[in-house]
Design a protein around this motif. Structure first.
Motif, PDB file in Angstrom:
ATOM      1  N   GLY A 285       0.805  -1.218   0.000  1.00 28.67           N
ATOM      2  CA  GLY A 285       0.000   0.000   0.000  1.00 28.67           C
ATOM      3  C   GLY A 285       0.836   1.266   0.000  1.00 28.67           C
ATOM      4  O   GLY A 285       2.060   1.237   0.046  1.00 28.67           O
ATOM      5  N   VAL A 286       0.147   2.382  -0.059  1.00 22.91           N
ATOM      6  CA  VAL A 286       0.802   3.685   0.025  1.00 22.91           C
ATOM      7  C   VAL A 286       0.983   4.019   1.500  1.00 22.91           C
ATOM      8  O   VAL A 286       0.089   3.823   2.308  1.00 22.91           O
ATOM      9  N   ASP A 287       2.177   4.499   1.850  1.00 21.70           N
ATOM     10  CA  ASP A 287       2.455   4.881   3.218  1.00 21.70           C
ATOM     11  C   ASP A 287       2.060   6.351   3.393  1.00 21.70           C
ATOM     12  O   ASP A 287       2.712   7.241   2.860  1.00 21.70           O
ATOM     13  N   PRO A 288       1.010   6.616   4.127  1.00 21.03           N
ATOM     14  CA  PRO A 288       0.526   7.996   4.205  1.00 21.03           C
ATOM     15  C   PRO A 288       1.509   8.937   4.909  1.00 21.03           C
ATOM     16  O   PRO A 288       1.485  10.136   4.679  1.00 21.03           O
ATOM     17  N   HIS A 289       2.408   8.381   5.743  1.00 22.65           N
ATOM     18  CA  HIS A 289       3.350   9.247   6.461  1.00 22.65           C
ATOM     19  C   HIS A 289       4.357   9.904   5.525  1.00 22.65           C
ATOM     20  O   HIS A 289       4.818  11.003   5.770  1.00 22.65           O
ATOM     21  N   VAL A 290       4.718   9.159   4.483  1.00 19.80           N
ATOM     22  CA  VAL A 290       5.880   9.589   3.715  1.00 19.80           C
ATOM     23  C   VAL A 290       5.647  10.928   3.015  1.00 19.80           C
ATOM     24  O   VAL A 290       6.561  11.723   2.830  1.00 19.80           O
ATOM     25  N   LEU A 291       4.390  11.221   2.685  1.00 25.14           N
ATOM     26  CA  LEU A 291       4.105  12.484   2.005  1.00 25.14           C
ATOM     27  C   LEU A 291       4.448  13.681   2.893  1.00 25.14           C
ATOM     28  O   LEU A 291       4.948  14.697   2.415  1.00 25.14           O
ATOM     29  N   ALA A 292       4.194  13.553   4.189  1.00 29.85           N
ATOM     30  CA  ALA A 292       4.476  14.672   5.096  1.00 29.85           C
ATOM     31  C   ALA A 292       5.871  14.574   5.693  1.00 29.85           C
ATOM     32  O   ALA A 292       6.583  15.559   5.805  1.00 29.85           O
ATOM     33  N   SER A 293       6.304  13.354   6.081  1.00 29.69           N
ATOM     34  CA  SER A 293       7.544  13.228   6.847  1.00 29.69           C
ATOM     35  C   SER A 293       8.769  12.972   5.981  1.00 29.69           C
ATOM     36  O   SER A 293       9.886  13.155   6.442  1.00 29.69           O
ATOM     37  N   HIS A 294       8.559  12.525   4.729  1.00 29.97           N
ATOM     38  CA  HIS A 294       9.666  12.204   3.819  1.00 29.97           C
ATOM     39  C   HIS A 294      10.558  11.100   4.367  1.00 29.97           C
ATOM     40  O   HIS A 294      11.740  11.020   4.048  1.00 29.97           O
ATOM     41  N   ILE A 295       9.986  10.267   5.219  1.00 23.32           N
ATOM     42  CA  ILE A 295      10.755   9.163   5.799  1.00 23.32           C
ATOM     43  C   ILE A 295      10.655   7.942   4.887  1.00 23.32           C
ATOM     44  O   ILE A 295       9.556   7.467   4.615  1.00 23.32           O
ATOM     45  N   PRO A 296      11.796   7.429   4.407  1.00 25.46           N
ATOM     46  CA  PRO A 296      11.743   6.266   3.510  1.00 25.46           C
ATOM     47  C   PRO A 296      11.173   5.025   4.222  1.00 25.46           C
ATOM     48  O   PRO A 296      11.291   4.905   5.452  1.00 25.46           O
ATOM     49  N   GLY A 297      10.623   4.126   3.448  1.00 27.03           N
ATOM     50  CA  GLY A 297       9.982   2.925   3.979  1.00 27.03           C
ATOM     51  C   GLY A 297      10.873   2.114   4.906  1.00 27.03           C
ATOM     52  O   GLY A 297      10.441   1.666   5.969  1.00 27.03           O
ATOM     53  N   GLY A 298      12.131   1.938   4.508  1.00 24.92           N
ATOM     54  CA  GLY A 298      13.055   1.128   5.298  1.00 24.92           C
ATOM     55  C   GLY A 298      13.230   1.674   6.710  1.00 24.92           C
ATOM     56  O   GLY A 298      13.387   0.927   7.675  1.00 24.92           O
ATOM     57  N   MET A 299      13.209   2.997   6.839  1.00 28.98           N
ATOM     58  CA  MET A 299      13.370   3.610   8.160  1.00 28.98           C
ATOM     59  C   MET A 299      12.192   3.297   9.058  1.00 28.98           C
ATOM     60  O   MET A 299      12.344   3.070  10.253  1.00 28.98           O
ATOM     61  N   MET A 300      10.996   3.318   8.474  1.00 25.21           N
ATOM     62  CA  MET A 300       9.784   3.017   9.249  1.00 25.21           C
ATOM     63  C   MET A 300       9.880   1.614   9.847  1.00 25.21           C
ATOM     64  O   MET A 300       9.591   1.409  11.025  1.00 25.21           O
ATOM     65  N   THR A 301      10.309   0.664   8.988  1.00 23.46           N
ATOM     66  CA  THR A 301      10.443  -0.717   9.456  1.00 23.46           C
ATOM     67  C   THR A 301      11.427  -0.782  10.619  1.00 23.46           C
ATOM     68  O   THR A 301      11.195  -1.467  11.610  1.00 23.46           O
ATOM     69  N   ASN A 302      12.547  -0.030  10.503  1.00 26.89           N
ATOM     70  CA  ASN A 302      13.545  -0.013  11.574  1.00 26.89           C
ATOM     71  C   ASN A 302      12.977   0.549  12.871  1.00 26.89           C
ATOM     72  O   ASN A 302      13.273   0.040  13.946  1.00 26.89           O
ATOM     73  N   PHE A 303      12.187   1.604  12.759  1.00 28.88           N
ATOM     74  CA  PHE A 303      11.599   2.213  13.964  1.00 28.88           C
ATOM     75  C   PHE A 303      10.774   1.189  14.722  1.00 28.88           C
ATOM     76  O   PHE A 303      10.868   1.088  15.940  1.00 28.88           O
ATOM     77  N   VAL A 304       9.979   0.456  13.989  1.00 28.95           N
ATOM     78  CA  VAL A 304       9.102  -0.509  14.638  1.00 28.95           C
ATOM     79  C   VAL A 304       9.948  -1.507  15.432  1.00 28.95           C
ATOM     80  O   VAL A 304       9.653  -1.819  16.583  1.00 28.95           O
ATOM     81  N   SER A 305      11.077  -1.970  14.841  1.00 24.77           N
ATOM     82  CA  SER A 305      11.884  -2.941  15.578  1.00 24.77           C
ATOM     83  C   SER A 305      12.697  -2.272  16.683  1.00 24.77           C
ATOM     84  O   SER A 305      12.875  -2.842  17.753  1.00 24.77           O
ATOM     85  N   GLN A 306      13.165  -1.031  16.474  1.00 27.29           N
ATOM     86  CA  GLN A 306      13.942  -0.348  17.523  1.00 27.29           C
ATOM     87  C   GLN A 306      13.063  -0.005  18.726  1.00 27.29           C
ATOM     88  O   GLN A 306      13.512  -0.038  19.861  1.00 27.29           O
ATOM     89  N   LEU A 307      11.821   0.338  18.465  1.00 29.64           N
ATOM     90  CA  LEU A 307      10.942   0.768  19.556  1.00 29.64           C
ATOM     91  C   LEU A 307      10.447  -0.410  20.383  1.00 29.64           C
ATOM     92  O   LEU A 307      10.184  -0.272  21.573  1.00 29.64           O
ATOM     93  N   GLY A 308      10.345  -1.562  19.737  1.00 30.01           N
ATOM     94  CA  GLY A 308       9.929  -2.764  20.458  1.00 30.01           C
ATOM     95  C   GLY A 308       8.659  -2.527  21.257  1.00 30.01           C
ATOM     96  O   GLY A 308       7.610  -2.204  20.701  1.00 30.01           O
ATOM     97  N   ALA A 309       8.805  -2.647  22.576  1.00 26.69           N
ATOM     98  CA  ALA A 309       7.640  -2.520  23.462  1.00 26.69           C
ATOM     99  C   ALA A 309       7.096  -1.090  23.510  1.00 26.69           C
ATOM    100  O   ALA A 309       6.000  -0.852  23.999  1.00 26.69           O
ATOM    101  N   HIS A 310       7.878  -0.123  23.000  1.00 23.01           N
ATOM    102  CA  HIS A 310       7.429   1.270  23.036  1.00 23.01           C
ATOM    103  C   HIS A 310       6.778   1.696  21.724  1.00 23.01           C
ATOM    104  O   HIS A 310       6.895   2.857  21.317  1.00 23.01           O
ATOM    105  N   ALA A 311       6.123   0.761  21.059  1.00 21.84           N
ATOM    106  CA  ALA A 311       5.557   1.030  19.734  1.00 21.84           C
ATOM    107  C   ALA A 311       4.603   2.231  19.745  1.00 21.84           C
ATOM    108  O   ALA A 311       4.456   2.921  18.732  1.00 21.84           O
TER     109      ALA A 311
END
Ligand code: CO
Length: 460
Positions: A285-311
């Protein structure tokens, strides 16, 4: 004029959608047909594929390259190269860059697309020199991003520096997939006007604009567009080859590829991709965040794993990214700067106080060890983080002593090919484990009895 297609399926396609997990054994059966399509080139190596093959798949990336070269005898093979960062996450010495380029070409690469995360062109000088020296095609990539500093002029001047270095072609590299159709049209028109070189357009579908941007780029005269076959296209990957072909049919730009053959390859690829959990669960799908934040997809995936329990903190991290980026002088978000900015944003949010904890990478960045930041960094901010640590303004690699000879000595007992030294320089612990296991598997014994005995407390 016919536009040409670079197929990214076997590199960026699976890197973007299935964490770079496609194994060589699932690539090779597609190759006989891929070789017949008539692509401009196939991107099959570099980027994260090297690290991933070694780390997660227990594969020798060099062996993969040789196997692909044998299976694709009629195609041009392309790789993505991070300039002085080679395929790793820090700057390496010039001897490493040159040797890596030499062996990439020797093992089968034809075209090396080289970029620097900060568009600091000093960081690709030795790569371009090595590619020309060892007889390859050097493609200089302009890293595209959106910031107050990243104007059309900035991109044209970045390209000019590469043209002066002697690159054979240029590329607009939009790793976050945020180039809009009208910007693509303007930028391609300017670059084609200024420079008499072939130009490629590389984008990602993340924001949902990439195929529109490609169409405008084609109308503005771009020579090559990067697409992936449908099972590994869209989402955070490239626009889909089959759709772009259909869109261009009946126009003078039609690449005229064999759509029946492509359908056959895609059917086989889909079967193979779906065997992997990462492939089966790929998000298109289209990532709605990227239009405003300019954060590439790979970074989003990393955040989810880095944040772990702090999702639940993800929205705060997404808001923090542009602030960290502004503090650091607006680096584009691409490896390794995406990791540098991303991890610091996570630290700022989790520690509850901005820059209470600072990563070593941010300190090194502020001391100039990744090169020149695109924009201004406030002196007070820099001082707060690194104090009186001297800031270098030379090319960072000028301060790195040759690394190959020392590395060769360190892994001497495990060397089976000259390529192993480079594997070790790039990813020391992972490579060492791989090389040791390979040796043990091959001879059925572990030659390092003394070392193991010492570790386990036996007299050695
Ligand atoms: Co890409």
């Amino acid at each position: 004029m016919k536009v040409r297609i670079m197929d990214t399926t076997l590199r960026d396609g699976h890197q973007s959608l299935m964490a770079t997990r496609l194994k060589t054994e699932d690539m090779l059966p597609l190759c006989a047909d891929l070789d017949k399509v008539g692509f401009h080139s196939l991107e099959v190596w570099g980027g994260a594929t090297f690290d991933s093959a070694l780390r997660f798949l227990n594969e020798d990336p060099w062996e993969r390259l040789r196997a692909l070269r044998r299976a694709l005898p009629n195609s041009k093979l392309q790789m993505l190269f991070r300039g002085q960062n080679v395929l790793g996450y820090r700057h390496y010495a010039d001897d490493v860059v040159s040797e890596f380029v030499r062996l990439s070409l020797k093992n089968g690469i034809d075209i090396i697309r080289v970029f620097d995360a900060l568009n600091d062109m000093r960081n690709i000088e030795s790569s371009v020199k090595a590619i020309k020296k060892w007889g390859g095609h050097a493609e200089g990539a302009i890293v595209y991003t959106v910031s107050p500093l990243h104007t059309t002029e900035h991109f044209v001047e970045t390209a000019r520096a590469m043209v002066e270095m002697g690159v054979d072609s240029l590329c607009i590299k939009d790793m976050a997939g945020i180039i809009s159709p009208h910007v693509a049209f303007t930028l391609v028109s300017r670059l084609k006007q200024e420079f008499n070189l072939p130009l490629s357009m590389h984008s990602h579908y993340s924001s949902g604009m990439a195929s529109m941007a490609y169409l405008k780029a084609v109308e503005a005269g771009v020579d090559v567009i990067d697409t992936a076959l449908s099972p590994l296209a869209l989402g955070t990957s490239q626009p889909c080859t089959e759709s772009m072909l259909a869109a261009l049919k009946g126009t003078p730009y039609d690449p005229e590829l064999d759509t029946v053959l492509l359908a056959k390859i895609s059917t086989e690829l889909k079967k193979r991709k779906d065997k992997y959990p990462e492939g089966k669960n790929a998000y298109y799908g289209v990532d709605p965040h990227v239009l405003a934040s300019h954060i590439p997809g790979g970074m989003m995936t990393n955040f989810v794993s880095q944040l772990g329990a702090h999702a639940d903190k993800l929205p705060q991290v997404i808001e923090e990214v542009p602030r960290v980026r502004a503090d650091l002088g607006y680096p584009p978000l691409v490896t390794p700067s995406s990791q540098i900015v991303g991890s610091q944003a996570v630290l700022n949010v989790l520690s509850g106080e901005r820059y209470k904890m600072v990563s070593n990478e941010v300190k090194n960045y502020l001391a100039g060890h990744y090169g020149r930041a695109p924009g201004h960094i406030a002196e007070a901010f820099r001082k707060k983080i690194i104090g009186d640590t001297p800031v270098i303004d030379v090319r960072p690699a000028d301060l790195i002593a040759p690394e190959l000879a020392g590395a060769r000595q360190e892994v001497a007992p495990y060397l089976e090919q000259e390529e192993d030294v480079l594997t070790y320089v790039l990813f020391p612990p992972v490579a060492l484990k791989f090389l040791k296991e390979r040796q043990a598997a091959k001879y059925g014994v572990d030659f390092n009895l003394a070392e193991n005995a010492a570790k386990e407390g036996y007299p050695a």
